[in-house]
Design a protein around this motif. Sequence first.
Motif, mmCIF file in Angstrom:
data_model
loop_
_atom_site.group_PDB
_atom_site.id
_atom_site.type_symbol
_atom_site.label_atom_id
_atom_site.label_comp_id
_atom_site.label_asym_id
_atom_site.label_seq_id
_atom_site.Cartn_x
_atom_site.Cartn_y
_atom_site.Cartn_z
ATOM 1 N N TYR A 150 0.845 -1.206 0.000
ATOM 2 C CA TYR A 150 0.000 0.000 0.000
ATOM 3 C C TYR A 150 0.874 1.246 0.000
ATOM 4 C CZ TYR A 150 -3.888 -3.072 1.165
ATOM 5 O OH TYR A 150 -4.836 -4.070 1.137
ATOM 6 N N ARG A 189 2.588 4.688 0.960
ATOM 7 C CA ARG A 189 3.008 5.292 2.230
ATOM 8 C C ARG A 189 2.174 6.532 2.510
ATOM 9 N NH1 ARG A 189 7.240 3.403 4.816
ATOM 10 N NH2 ARG A 189 7.448 5.310 6.019
ATOM 11 N N LEU A 192 -0.936 8.879 2.975
ATOM 12 C CA LEU A 192 -2.285 8.717 3.493
ATOM 13 C C LEU A 192 -3.227 9.556 2.636
ATOM 14 C CD1 LEU A 192 -3.741 7.434 6.031
ATOM 15 C CD2 LEU A 192 -3.644 9.735 7.003
ATOM 16 N N GLY A 224 -9.350 8.194 6.075
ATOM 17 C CA GLY A 224 -7.912 8.385 5.882
ATOM 18 C C GLY A 224 -7.309 7.019 5.652
ATOM 19 N N SER A 253 -4.378 4.373 3.372
ATOM 20 C CA SER A 253 -3.375 4.086 2.359
ATOM 21 C C SER A 253 -4.075 3.313 1.246
ATOM 22 C CB SER A 253 -2.250 3.244 2.948
ATOM 23 O OG SER A 253 -1.578 3.960 3.954
ATOM 24 N N ILE A 276 -8.370 -0.137 -0.154
ATOM 25 C CA ILE A 276 -7.787 0.614 0.958
ATOM 26 C C ILE A 276 -7.227 -0.340 2.013
ATOM 27 C CG2 ILE A 276 -9.315 2.583 0.580
ATOM 28 C CD1 ILE A 276 -10.991 1.652 2.961
ATOM 29 N N HIS A 277 -6.327 0.185 2.835
ATOM 30 C CA HIS A 277 -5.640 -0.715 3.761
ATOM 31 C C HIS A 277 -6.446 -0.980 5.029
ATOM 32 C CE1 HIS A 277 -4.715 2.690 6.326
ATOM 33 N NE2 HIS A 277 -3.987 1.954 7.114
ATOM 34 N N ASN A 278 -7.504 -0.188 5.283
ATOM 35 C CA ASN A 278 -8.178 -0.300 6.578
ATOM 36 C C ASN A 278 -9.707 -0.329 6.464
ATOM 37 O OD1 ASN A 278 -8.336 2.305 5.629
ATOM 38 N ND2 ASN A 278 -7.841 3.291 7.569
ATOM 39 N N TRP A 296 0.119 5.192 13.852
ATOM 40 C CA TRP A 296 -0.958 4.740 12.971
ATOM 41 C C TRP A 296 -0.469 3.762 11.904
ATOM 42 C CZ3 TRP A 296 -1.118 5.484 7.692
ATOM 43 C CH2 TRP A 296 -0.228 6.431 7.171
ATOM 44 N N GLN A 306 -3.160 0.983 12.676
ATOM 45 C CA GLN A 306 -4.289 0.949 11.747
ATOM 46 C C GLN A 306 -4.056 -0.026 10.591
ATOM 47 O OE1 GLN A 306 -7.015 2.430 12.757
ATOM 48 N NE2 GLN A 306 -5.843 3.163 14.508
ATOM 49 N N ARG A 337 -3.167 -4.046 9.074
ATOM 50 C CA ARG A 337 -3.599 -5.420 9.320
ATOM 51 C C ARG A 337 -2.381 -6.349 9.172
ATOM 52 N NH1 ARG A 337 -9.218 -6.128 6.204
ATOM 53 N NH2 ARG A 337 -7.953 -5.673 4.388
ATOM 54 N N GLN A 365 -0.129 -6.638 6.114
ATOM 55 C CA GLN A 365 0.424 -5.407 5.533
ATOM 56 C C GLN A 365 1.762 -5.002 6.148
ATOM 57 O OE1 GLN A 365 -2.834 -2.741 6.261
ATOM 58 N NE2 GLN A 365 -4.176 -3.776 4.817
ATOM 59 N N TYR A 400 -0.684 12.270 11.869
ATOM 60 C CA TYR A 400 -1.764 11.490 11.279
ATOM 61 C C TYR A 400 -2.848 12.414 10.721
ATOM 62 C CZ TYR A 400 -4.894 7.360 10.874
ATOM 63 O OH TYR A 400 -5.730 6.357 10.430
ATOM 64 N N ARG A 401 -4.018 12.448 11.309
ATOM 65 C CA ARG A 401 -5.096 13.236 10.716
ATOM 66 C C ARG A 401 -5.379 14.521 11.484
ATOM 67 N NH1 ARG A 401 -10.029 10.583 8.594
ATOM 68 N NH2 ARG A 401 -9.730 12.282 7.119
#
Lengths: 338, 360
Positions: free
Chosen positions: A169, A171, A173, A180, A182, A219-221, B117, B121, B123, B126, B280-281
């Motif tokens: 994925y 890097r 975001l 949000g 990857s 998406i990764h999540n 994150w 966040q 899995r 990954q 992050y966000r």
Amino acid sequence: MVDERKIKRRKFLKSSFQAAGGFYLTGLPGCQAESNQNKAEEANQSKVVIAQNKLVRDKNKKLNGDQVGKLLDNAMENLLQFNHSSKAWQRLFNKNDVVGIKVNCLAGRGLSTNYELVQAIVEGLKSAGVAEKNIIIWDRANRDLEKAGYKIQTNRNRLKCYGNDQVGYSRKLYEFGEVGSSLSNILVRQCTTIINVPILKDHGICGVTNALKNYFGAIHNPNKYHDNLGDPFIADVNMLPEIRNKTRLTITDALTAQYEGGPPFMPQWTWQFNGLLVGFDPVALDTVAWDIIEKKRKEKGLPSLKQANREPTYIATAADSNHRLGCNDLNNIKIDEV
Amino acid sequence: MCGAGAVLLSSLGSNSDLLKQDTKNLVEAKYYEKLPHRKIKCVLCPRECVIDDLETGYCGVRENYGGTYYTLVHSRPCSAHVDPIEKKPLFHFLPGTTAFSIATVGCNVLCKFCQNWEISQARPDQINNYDMPPEKIASYAKNNGCKSIAYTYTEPVIFYEYMYDCAVAGHRKNVKSVMISNGYIQAQPMRDLCKVLDAVKVDLKAYTKEFYKKLVAGRLQPVLDTLVLLKEEKMWTEIVYLVIPTMNDNPQELKRMCKWIVSELGPDVPIHFSRFYPVYRLKNLPPTPTKTLEMAYNIAQDAGIHYAYIGNVPGHDGESTFCPNCKKVVIRRIGYQIVENHVSQKGICFNCGSKIAGVW
């Protein structure tokens, strides 16, 4: 028998390709062609073609690849208003494209994107000049693809087939609204354009899973975005520029569909719809998909998705003024049945 | 079928063969209920995910295979380090020692300010993971001179089974275990876990429901319930409160929280007010001004909390421990380093003989 079918289909596509090439060179040159193309695409933006034919199955209920190919040809011809499917493919794709075919294989055997359909799409792309090595059949994970019967293929000179886990994925975001994430490097780095090929099915949390929801596999999540019936997360994911801009066509595999118990395969709740839904507008496609599932649920005596507390509200969100991903009003969607 | 142009097909095994392959090296999860149609309901954390076959929970590391729920991360940490215990931060638990610190990927909340994150966040497929069964973790901890194993960086609730087994293996080698958690766990699993843990640090991320809903994707009450449960279980507990400008730095909110801590948990539970950095966000916010942290620190002291700290501001006096009786510095810290220690091994202030709360 299988080989014979393949040969027939290739011969057919070969002749299609030659005819279409001639049309493209003489019929729609330069800016005029572009202008006409824009008009055509505008007019077709909220059009959904439902192509159905019982002949896609043989007497043993197995799919017939040739017939699936013909069904797709009919749908493409109607969608783009050409009398030859290869011209339609050429309108959308060319030799410079690297095309990702985003399938849905989460449910394993029985309810994954059928390889007969994917094969027909590959042939269509080839008829538009896309080299086989520039086509990637793609889903969330190699294991998902394998469980659905696809073979992982990473050879750079051949048709490719692998999952996000093969290449990882981004890097970076990517963000929109509540999301949000990857993104799959297949989407970000490898493909110039995507054909979204979801399954028509019920979803135990979000109500319906079809075009918009299928990009949770990019998406990764995705595990983070099922709260509140997936709303607004599903719409937000589809706003990510790499998804929104690269998706050129959606072909829903509704050869077998499921109206209850999804997303896993529950054979007692599947039916042979023997069809495809094809269009450019993912919201319109999801709206039509939802309608089909609701009708089937009613026919089977099941409560509506709203009554079951899983109305797919994300579809309306995708159409709202913050997203504008398409049309969710059945009255304003042109549905052509072929 | 696999000629050029054809979609590549592989031969398929039976459903039971595929299931066996998928679950071959997996450990069955604890705390879930089986439901009809191969669904399960996870009752490990307050989220109570209902999960279809072949789907994962919100945490991303527990998956339903054919109606049986498995943890995907047992013995598969993605991070392993030797850290000062002060980094956790635990200031009243074996100060000056090191903790063998491990994490797997995954988390059961979604903090928009998460500093880890990339792993929390993600899995399991990954991220590169180590193969480290519990016995190996205990041995690594012992051989590296660590007094404890810390379950940290991500959220250990989601690797509950692994944490539990590591804690048991660690105790066999006289190595303690500390959980660095958001406290987002149901009562029964937390009570069971208390049997094998020696200390817990809980992130209390705010004292409003709105903050938890908008910035954490969780709820406040279960975290408060966990803190009360830890007190009932007599577990050594410290609290971290990350102070985020404009989000949870309202003095009235801080006063209410400190009052609650004193009344429900007692004055001896340390609270660390940590500095936020944009990540992050939440990159649009500035780092927490030192004066905001000092304001929170003063509010805690005024509320009667004996051990308030300021974190992520190296060299600040607020990093040090003061005796609540004589008010003298008993442990002076700079960052994670202890530069003075005036507490006996039984936790007595050398200056006035008062008891300093903690595990010494």
